[in-house]
Design a protein around this motif. Sequence first.
Motif, short mmCIF file in Angstrom:
data_model
loop_
_atom_site.label_atom_id
_atom_site.label_comp_id
_atom_site.label_asym_id
_atom_site.label_seq_id
_atom_site.Cartn_x
_atom_site.Cartn_y
_atom_site.Cartn_z
N MET A 237 94.65 61.41 79.33
CA MET A 237 94.63 60.87 80.68
C MET A 237 93.29 60.20 80.95
SD MET A 237 95.07 62.84 84.38
CE MET A 237 93.59 63.86 84.22
N ASP A 238 93.33 58.96 81.41
CA ASP A 238 92.15 58.27 81.88
C ASP A 238 92.14 58.30 83.41
OD1 ASP A 238 91.56 57.70 79.25
OD2 ASP A 238 92.29 55.64 79.33
N LEU B 86 97.30 57.10 83.67
CA LEU B 86 96.15 56.62 84.43
C LEU B 86 96.15 57.31 85.77
CD1 LEU B 86 93.75 54.63 84.53
CD2 LEU B 86 95.29 52.98 85.62
N ALA B 87 95.13 58.14 86.01
CA ALA B 87 95.01 58.87 87.28
C ALA B 87 94.25 58.02 88.28
CB ALA B 87 94.31 60.20 87.06
N ILE C 295 86.69 57.79 81.86
CA ILE C 295 86.55 57.92 83.31
C ILE C 295 85.88 56.65 83.81
CG2 ILE C 295 85.57 59.26 85.21
CD1 ILE C 295 85.60 61.70 83.36
N PHE C 296 86.69 55.79 84.41
CA PHE C 296 86.20 54.51 84.93
C PHE C 296 85.68 54.72 86.35
CE2 PHE C 296 89.69 53.39 81.99
CZ PHE C 296 89.03 52.51 81.15
N GLY C 297 84.41 54.41 86.58
CA GLY C 297 83.83 54.50 87.91
C GLY C 297 83.65 53.12 88.50
N GLN D 159 82.46 54.59 81.86
CA GLN D 159 82.31 53.13 81.99
C GLN D 159 82.18 52.77 83.47
OE1 GLN D 159 84.74 50.32 79.74
NE2 GLN D 159 85.69 52.03 78.65
N LEU D 160 81.25 51.87 83.76
CA LEU D 160 81.09 51.35 85.11
C LEU D 160 81.89 50.07 85.25
CD1 LEU D 160 79.58 51.63 87.88
CD2 LEU D 160 77.84 50.10 86.91
#
Length: 422
Positions: A1-2, A218-219, A261-263, A325-326
């Motif tokens: 899960m991302d 994708l959460a 974890i995309f921020g 990742q930003l």
Amino acid sequence: MDIVLGLQWGDEGKGKFIDLISENYDIAARFNGGANAGHSIKRNDKRITLKMIPSGIFMKSVQNVIGTGTVLDPVSFKKEVSNLKLFDETIQPEKNLIISKKAHFVLPTHKLLDIYMEENEAYTTIGTTKNGIAQAYSNKNLRQNVRIGDMNFPDFKARVDSILAREYAFLTDGGMELPSLESISDEFYDAVEFLKQFNCTETEIFLNKAVSEGKTILAEGSQAAMLDIDHGTYPYVTSSSTTASGACSGLGISPKKVGEIFGIAKAYCTRVGNGAFPTELFDELGDELRIKGNEFGSNTGRPRRIGWLDLPALRYAVMINGVTQLVLTKADVLSGLGSVAVCTHYQMDNGAVESTAATLPENAVPVLKWLDGWNADFSAIKDPSALPKELIDFLTFLESELGIPVGYLSIGPGREEILKMK
């Protein structure tokens, strides 16, 4: 899960990014919040704001999930489905949207209570969207609420009527002018009947089975890290967990299953509602950026407060979420400025310096670092190599300060106006 989540105070552009990358996933799942969210998506020169429905709804191959950690207002949900079908008649959410049986209802009196508390000087006014989200979560934690799966039980109406009567009487005693109890009850039950056509199930089992089968998830988070009920700028926060850990609890998936974890963060800061905002701009530049960046709430239309990028707060959000990742948005809005500022740390009254901020004290003085601005026609840029040197320097500075790569850069409001940097 991302996981995709906001790193500031919301409105960072999560919906656009999720809409772009969701085609690479089998499932898109909302894990927190309710109709107070507002993910704005632009398609075919039209724009729509999704509140409860995950942003992967436009992908025919993607299964969408409203998870256990959310609260659902059936009246708002019914309107959202109707608006979605008017926006794109080919979309059939009844077929590719699953709702958790354990998600909690937002009742009509919850919204009235929200308005009452926001307008009553006896309570702390925080500038909510008045959608009844806090009241639904409050009743959930008090074990005084009803869940989506309860709507199929024979005593459902009796339980809801009891709650509505109790809360309606409280508001009446408080002197609030109210619509009739019958009218709000009828609207609610009508929307519940509409909700019954959707697949409401144990989404934890569905999602974990999907993981075991090698499917990708994708959460999707709503609001943002600095609005988290535990880790945000309390009391000016939302009522749910907006962090990466909240994705695990809100969906019922083990942290061991988390990948990227995309921020999401803007190249500057915005905030809606009350609360500390050390880098806020009160001058003409702030007004100019608000207009240029269309900084008005996608859900409420309220003008957003504007300020320079706040690195102490951003470092904190990156840290507690384990961001890998930003995703930086709105760099194009700053184009044309001779220089841009970034707050690197705070100077406190007692002489202390804070470079990572868990709280934002009202007396914090931002220490700004000025960087060369950039000027470019972003509509013509198709590749990161064509970005202005000054913007590349800005991104490199952020990577150095935050210790994570800038994976994506949004360069305009359109769905395709985003560059993959790495």
